[in-house]
Design a protein around this motif. Sequence first.
Motif, PDB file in Angstrom:
ATOM      1  N   ALA A  23       0.883  -1.262   0.053  1.00 39.28           N
ATOM      2  CA  ALA A  23       0.034   0.063  -0.135  1.00 39.28           C
ATOM      3  C   ALA A  23       0.796   1.333   0.155  1.00 39.28           C
ATOM      4  O   ALA A  23       0.427   2.279  -0.527  1.00 39.28           O
ATOM      5  CB  ALA A  23      -0.912  -0.334   1.162  1.00 39.28           C
ATOM      6  N   VAL A  79      -5.880   4.878  -0.680  1.00 41.44           N
ATOM      7  CA  VAL A  79      -5.363   3.387  -0.992  1.00 41.44           C
ATOM      8  C   VAL A  79      -6.104   2.392  -0.286  1.00 41.44           C
ATOM      9  O   VAL A  79      -6.755   1.485  -0.748  1.00 41.44           O
ATOM     10  CB  VAL A  79      -4.045   3.395  -1.047  1.00 41.44           C
ATOM     11  CG1 VAL A  79      -3.652   1.818  -1.491  1.00 41.44           C
ATOM     12  CG2 VAL A  79      -3.432   4.345  -2.071  1.00 41.44           C
ATOM     13  N   SER A 132      -2.993   9.897   1.503  1.00 39.70           N
ATOM     14  CA  SER A 132      -2.956   8.978   0.319  1.00 39.70           C
ATOM     15  C   SER A 132      -2.989   7.510   0.775  1.00 39.70           C
ATOM     16  O   SER A 132      -3.780   6.764   0.101  1.00 39.70           O
ATOM     17  CB  SER A 132      -1.349   8.998  -0.256  1.00 39.70           C
ATOM     18  OG  SER A 132      -1.245  10.347  -0.871  1.00 39.70           O
ATOM     19  N   GLU A 146       1.609   2.081  -3.738  1.00 41.55           N
ATOM     20  CA  GLU A 146       0.603   2.857  -4.195  1.00 41.55           C
ATOM     21  C   GLU A 146       0.301   4.226  -3.739  1.00 41.55           C
ATOM     22  O   GLU A 146       0.127   5.045  -4.547  1.00 41.55           O
ATOM     23  CB  GLU A 146      -0.765   1.768  -4.033  1.00 41.55           C
ATOM     24  CG  GLU A 146      -0.641   0.493  -4.651  1.00 41.55           C
ATOM     25  CD  GLU A 146      -2.011  -0.304  -4.357  1.00 41.55           C
ATOM     26  OE1 GLU A 146      -3.156   0.139  -4.547  1.00 41.55           O
ATOM     27  OE2 GLU A 146      -1.570  -1.403  -3.928  1.00 41.55           O
ATOM     28  N   ALA A 147       0.508   4.233  -2.349  1.00 37.77           N
ATOM     29  CA  ALA A 147       0.277   5.658  -1.798  1.00 37.77           C
ATOM     30  C   ALA A 147       1.290   6.633  -2.404  1.00 37.77           C
ATOM     31  O   ALA A 147       1.063   7.854  -2.810  1.00 37.77           O
ATOM     32  CB  ALA A 147       0.226   5.602  -0.483  1.00 37.77           C
TER      33      ALA A 147
END
Length: 207
Positions: free
Chosen positions: A33, A74, A70, A36-37
């Motif tokens: 994660a 996510v 963020s 992705e963030a």
Amino acid sequence: MKAVISDFGGVITLPLDEAFAQAHEEIGIPLSALGEAMKLAASRADEPPLFKLERGQITDHEFTAIMAASLSEVTGREVVLDGYGERLMRSLRPNEPLLGYYAQLKAKGVRLAILTNNVREWQPRWMPLLPTGMFELIVDSGFEGVRKPEPKIYEITLSRLGLEAGECAFVDDLEVNVQGANAVGLHGVHFRTTEQTIADLESVLGT
């Protein structure tokens, strides 16, 4: 060759992935994660917020707020990152075999310096990992306003050492930073394993 300029995280410490994995286990957020963030935050700015953090252009607190927002987006749940840097720094472990090799080089008269992309507020937490008196110079991007692989930060390091680029080897675990070092005339060594790095340095140093 008169000096070795070394990166800190992932070179003088064991792999950063291990530290991040431990920190994320503590806060209960998958490490995937984070990637992705990071991408999400970068897509909404002129450059990744991490770069601004490493130049000292934003504070640790400001960066943490960006990443918490963020990560919340996510993961689909509220994420609080209080103490994230403290957890990460606490998870770092020194690369004792490489530090032992650096100590041997120092005993032979090779000068040692650190050039790190890092966070201004984190310096008091990671500096204690360094053997006392081993490194004569530490150049930390968080205090310089520039970061690797920008040419200026290599030039700052060389200027403070009073050496020419061709007189120094440079070690980093990120290839882009090694390429940046090579571009200004340093002898770059890409750290992949400790054994490989020692062998490459022996070749570069001619020892």
